[in-house]
Design a protein around this motif. Structure first.
Motif, PDB file in Angstrom:
ATOM      1  N   VAL A 136      10.567   8.575   2.130  1.00  0.00           N
ATOM      2  CA  VAL A 136      11.217   9.790   2.631  1.00  0.00           C
ATOM      3  C   VAL A 136      10.426  10.352   3.814  1.00  0.00           C
ATOM      4  O   VAL A 136      11.001  10.745   4.834  1.00  0.00           O
ATOM      5  N   ALA A 137       9.095  10.374   3.668  1.00  0.00           N
ATOM      6  CA  ALA A 137       8.258  10.919   4.740  1.00  0.00           C
ATOM      7  C   ALA A 137       8.312  10.063   6.001  1.00  0.00           C
ATOM      8  O   ALA A 137       8.035  10.545   7.095  1.00  0.00           O
ATOM      9  N   THR A 138       8.699   8.821   5.835  1.00  0.00           N
ATOM     10  CA  THR A 138       8.805   7.936   6.999  1.00  0.00           C
ATOM     11  C   THR A 138      10.006   8.284   7.872  1.00  0.00           C
ATOM     12  O   THR A 138       9.945   8.185   9.094  1.00  0.00           O
ATOM     13  N   THR A 166      11.396  21.986   4.646  1.00  0.00           N
ATOM     14  CA  THR A 166      12.489  21.519   5.503  1.00  0.00           C
ATOM     15  C   THR A 166      12.285  20.037   5.808  1.00  0.00           C
ATOM     16  O   THR A 166      11.204  19.638   6.256  1.00  0.00           O
ATOM     17  N   LEU A 167      13.304  19.260   5.555  1.00  0.00           N
ATOM     18  CA  LEU A 167      13.250  17.823   5.848  1.00  0.00           C
ATOM     19  C   LEU A 167      14.213  17.529   6.988  1.00  0.00           C
ATOM     20  O   LEU A 167      15.429  17.479   6.814  1.00  0.00           O
ATOM     21  N   ARG A 168      13.642  17.390   8.156  1.00  0.00           N
ATOM     22  CA  ARG A 168      14.457  17.079   9.331  1.00  0.00           C
ATOM     23  C   ARG A 168      14.401  15.576   9.585  1.00  0.00           C
ATOM     24  O   ARG A 168      13.312  14.978   9.577  1.00  0.00           O
ATOM     25  N   PRO A 169      15.536  14.968   9.835  1.00  0.00           N
ATOM     26  CA  PRO A 169      15.513  13.513  10.069  1.00  0.00           C
ATOM     27  C   PRO A 169      14.783  13.174  11.360  1.00  0.00           C
ATOM     28  O   PRO A 169      14.858  13.903  12.341  1.00  0.00           O
ATOM     29  N   ARG A 170      14.081  12.075  11.314  1.00  0.00           N
ATOM     30  CA  ARG A 170      13.368  11.616  12.507  1.00  0.00           C
ATOM     31  C   ARG A 170      14.282  10.812  13.419  1.00  0.00           C
ATOM     32  O   ARG A 170      13.864  10.370  14.491  1.00  0.00           O
ATOM     33  N   GLY A 214      15.488   2.546   7.774  1.00  0.00           N
ATOM     34  CA  GLY A 214      15.151   3.521   6.740  1.00  0.00           C
ATOM     35  C   GLY A 214      15.965   3.409   5.468  1.00  0.00           C
ATOM     36  O   GLY A 214      15.630   4.052   4.476  1.00  0.00           O
ATOM     37  N   TYR A 215      16.995   2.610   5.445  1.00  0.00           N
ATOM     38  CA  TYR A 215      17.847   2.478   4.259  1.00  0.00           C
ATOM     39  C   TYR A 215      17.594   1.133   3.576  1.00  0.00           C
ATOM     40  O   TYR A 215      17.647   0.089   4.223  1.00  0.00           O
ATOM     41  N   PHE A 216      17.338   1.211   2.288  1.00  0.00           N
ATOM     42  CA  PHE A 216      17.051   0.018   1.504  1.00  0.00           C
ATOM     43  C   PHE A 216      18.124  -0.184   0.440  1.00  0.00           C
ATOM     44  O   PHE A 216      18.700   0.778  -0.067  1.00  0.00           O
ATOM     45  N   VAL A 217      18.360  -1.414   0.097  1.00  0.00           N
ATOM     46  CA  VAL A 217      19.296  -1.714  -0.982  1.00  0.00           C
ATOM     47  C   VAL A 217      18.649  -1.336  -2.310  1.00  0.00           C
ATOM     48  O   VAL A 217      17.544  -1.780  -2.621  1.00  0.00           O
ATOM     49  N   LEU A 218      19.323  -0.520  -3.070  1.00  0.00           N
ATOM     50  CA  LEU A 218      18.823  -0.134  -4.388  1.00  0.00           C
ATOM     51  C   LEU A 218      19.490  -0.945  -5.490  1.00  0.00           C
ATOM     52  O   LEU A 218      18.884  -1.229  -6.512  1.00  0.00           O
ATOM     53  N   SER A 219      20.739  -1.253  -5.295  1.00  0.00           N
ATOM     54  CA  SER A 219      21.433  -2.081  -6.279  1.00  0.00           C
ATOM     55  C   SER A 219      22.605  -2.772  -5.611  1.00  0.00           C
ATOM     56  O   SER A 219      23.117  -2.309  -4.593  1.00  0.00           O
ATOM     57  N   GLU A 220      23.009  -3.862  -6.201  1.00  0.00           N
ATOM     58  CA  GLU A 220      24.161  -4.589  -5.659  1.00  0.00           C
ATOM     59  C   GLU A 220      24.866  -5.312  -6.791  1.00  0.00           C
ATOM     60  O   GLU A 220      24.232  -5.790  -7.734  1.00  0.00           O
ATOM     61  N   ASP A 221      26.147  -5.350  -6.668  1.00  0.00           N
ATOM     62  CA  ASP A 221      26.976  -6.055  -7.635  1.00  0.00           C
ATOM     63  C   ASP A 221      27.993  -6.850  -6.829  1.00  0.00           C
ATOM     64  O   ASP A 221      29.055  -6.347  -6.464  1.00  0.00           O
ATOM     65  N   ALA A 222      27.616  -8.072  -6.530  1.00  0.00           N
ATOM     66  CA  ALA A 222      28.460  -8.884  -5.656  1.00  0.00           C
ATOM     67  C   ALA A 222      29.807  -9.181  -6.296  1.00  0.00           C
ATOM     68  O   ALA A 222      30.810  -9.316  -5.591  1.00  0.00           O
ATOM     69  N   PRO A 243       0.833  -1.207   0.000  1.00  0.00           N
ATOM     70  CA  PRO A 243       0.000   0.000   0.000  1.00  0.00           C
ATOM     71  C   PRO A 243       0.863   1.251   0.000  1.00  0.00           C
ATOM     72  O   PRO A 243       1.909   1.288   0.631  1.00  0.00           O
ATOM     73  N   ILE A 244       0.416   2.241  -0.708  1.00  0.00           N
ATOM     74  CA  ILE A 244       1.086   3.526  -0.695  1.00  0.00           C
ATOM     75  C   ILE A 244       0.565   4.293   0.512  1.00  0.00           C
ATOM     76  O   ILE A 244      -0.612   4.252   0.824  1.00  0.00           O
ATOM     77  N   CYS A 245       1.432   4.995   1.157  1.00  0.00           N
ATOM     78  CA  CYS A 245       1.049   5.706   2.369  1.00  0.00           C
ATOM     79  C   CYS A 245       0.155   6.906   2.034  1.00  0.00           C
ATOM     80  O   CYS A 245       0.009   7.284   0.878  1.00  0.00           O
ATOM     81  N   ASN A 246      -0.379   7.486   3.064  1.00  0.00           N
ATOM     82  CA  ASN A 246      -1.173   8.697   2.878  1.00  0.00           C
ATOM     83  C   ASN A 246      -0.276   9.911   3.068  1.00  0.00           C
ATOM     84  O   ASN A 246       0.302  10.100   4.130  1.00  0.00           O
ATOM     85  N   LEU A 247      -0.148  10.707   2.040  1.00  0.00           N
ATOM     86  CA  LEU A 247       0.605  11.943   2.133  1.00  0.00           C
ATOM     87  C   LEU A 247      -0.421  13.070   2.108  1.00  0.00           C
ATOM     88  O   LEU A 247      -0.662  13.696   1.082  1.00  0.00           O
ATOM     89  N   ASP A 248      -1.031  13.302   3.248  1.00  0.00           N
ATOM     90  CA  ASP A 248      -2.192  14.174   3.300  1.00  0.00           C
ATOM     91  C   ASP A 248      -1.869  15.619   3.674  1.00  0.00           C
ATOM     92  O   ASP A 248      -2.536  16.541   3.228  1.00  0.00           O
TER      93      ASP A 248
END
Lengths: 289, 205
Positions: free
Chosen positions: A110-112, A133-137, A203-211, A30-35
């Protein structure tokens, strides 16, 4: 086991070790609510970076470095943007840059991990802006101050601030011209898809990997870190070190184990603590069991 | 000394960074299972933050649980002191997160404390050119050839690693820029950060 094979084994381990938190996105997620207005502004800003067409002049600054560059956005999503460094002594050669990722899921990610706030902004390149302003949580990311075009949502100025409130780098448009919607490629296929993998640290996800090369890229949707795993130079002691250039931190750690020596390098626009945690995720194979 | 007093004392040692690994494990397990101890942990951090003039953060990470998980998933293979220190370093970091502090270097080249202060003799690094494991892929540019003498001093190890960090920054920043561009609101900024000569645009193609 050869050193090459050892390295591969080490690299391959990373996916299995840090996958303790299986948080793999799927199309059915599910996509979150960005209200709220700040969340809507965040979504608009991220989408604008992928869809707006423009050309302009940009000032980029960090400690000890100031550059003027001209940029033009990709004419379609199959193409690439063009960048020229005006500080170059001779006629600057064009460099290419890609269309950024665009996905509601990315905005959700990002909002998370960042708390967006919105207020009225100043005029940048003759355009009215809003200050997002994007302040880290948490303490695993940096703070970003973004002046986004009130109409288009494009980030016309942005400053990245460290944990102590020190500005690490900033950019700002001196001038900008937008292309109208009618000038866009009607066969627009959309930017590269945002495909996040497993979660590594919060909060950090793997986007790409080259083993094979020992290269891993992680992101929280905004900040990116690249992890490089190489053999430790022969005779090198165990230890760690870091340098920071603008917002880019380079952290190196040399470790030894029964499997051999490793040099782990983390490059990213992330705080030191995040770089260390990412380096922590790399383990020799024997530690799997 | 009662179990509660021992837990409190362990918590204080953890806060002060004086806890040994076994004590860390025991204290963190205690924290995980005792609400009042958790509240005490958070209060101590808030007090310390206030003393340091820092505002309370908005941490949403259950730090001590995360630390415990990190310990459980990083069982050392042997009693190799290096890995023991690596575990300790990891835990220290997580504690730092709880304390809402960062260890970001304030200026380029400023020395950082060495996590692994290994003893040993003088370690000459002659022509440090690692064997690359390309295995069919395009090999990364390894650390530059260098001759480094490392006397038995933590400061010298720091200097070696700061130099290594600069070397890896120069060698790898182009690759990082190509990857980071996809996530930056102004993708070209990733490239502007990098001197033209260090760019590697292969990842953007």
């Amino acid at each position: 086991m050869s050193s090459a094979a050892t390295l591969v084994a080490l690299c391959l381990l990373v996916p299995t070790l840090v996958m303790a938190q299986p948080d793999v996105a799927s199309p059915s997620d599910p996509i979150c609510n960005l209200d709220t207005p700040p969340e809507q502004a965040l979504l608009k800003m991220l989408q604008a970076s992928a869809h707006q067409r423009y050309a302009g002049t940009v000032l980029y600054e960090r400690a000890g470095s100031r550059q003027f560059v001209t940029v033009s956005s990709p004419i379609d999503h199959a193409g690439q943007g063009v960048l020229r460094r005006m500080n170059a002594q001779a006629d600057p050669l064009p460099e290419n840059w890609p269309v950024p990722l665009d996905s509601p899921q990315r905005a959700c990610d990002v909002a998370t991990v960042y708390l967006p706030t919105l207020e009225s902004g100043r005029t940048v390149a003759g355009r009215a802006t809003q200050r997002l302003t994007l302040r880290p949580r948490d303490t695993l990311r940096l703070t970003h101050l973004i002046d986004m075009d009130t109409i288009t949502g494009l980030a016309l100025a942005m400053a990245t601030v460290g944990s102590e409130g020190n500005m690490l780098e900033r950019y700002e448009y001196a001038s900008i011209d937008y292309q109208s919607a009618s000038e866009r490629d009607p066969l627009d296929k959309g930017p590269r898809e945002y495909e996040r993998g497993r979660r590594v640290v919060p909060g950090y996800f793997v986007l790409s990997e080259d083993a094979d090369r020992g290269v891993f890229v992680v992101s929280d949707g905004l900040a990116t870190a690249s992890i490089f795993v190489e053999p430790l130079p022969p005779g090198a002691p165990v230890g760690e070190g870091a340098v920071i250039e603008g917002a880019t931190l380079t952290y190196t750690r040399g470790v030894r184990s029964a499997a051999g020596g490793l040099l782990i390098s983390v490059l990213g626009e992330v705080p030191m603590v995040t770089a260390r945690l990412l380096a922590d995720a790399v383990r020799p194979p024997r530690e799997q069991s | 000394m009662t179990s509660e007093e021992r837990d409190r004392e362990g918590l204080s040692a953890l806060m002060d960074g004086e806890a040994q690994e076994l004590e860390l494990r025991r204290t963190l397990e205690a924290v995980a299972g005792d609400t009042s101890l958790r509240e005490r942990w958070q209060r101590q951090h808030r007090v310390r933050d206030a003393l340091h003039g820092q505002l309370a953060g908005q941490a949403e990470i259950d730090v001590s649980t995360g630390v415990l998980q990190a310990l459980e998933t990083s069982k050392p293979v042997s009693r190799n002191p290096v890995w023991s220190m690596a575990v300790a370093a990891s835990v220290t970091l997580a504690v730092v997160i709880g304390g809402q502090q960062l260890l970001l270097p304030s200026t380029a080249g400023s020395p950082l404390p060495v996590v692994s202060e290994l003893g040993g003799a003088v370690v000459p690094v002659l022509g440090a050119q690692p064997v690359q494991a390309s295995l069919g892929g395009k090999a990364l540019a390894g650390p530059a050839q260098q001759t480094v003498t490392v006397p038995d001093s933590s400061q010298n190890i720091v200097a070696v690693y700061d130099r290594l960090a600069r070397d890896r920054y120069r060698a790898l920043n182009g690759r990082h820029a190509a990857a980071a561009a996809y996530n930056h609101p102004a993708p070209y900024i990733s490239y502007v950060r990098v001197p033209e000569s260090q760019l590697d645009t292969s990842a953007a193609e």
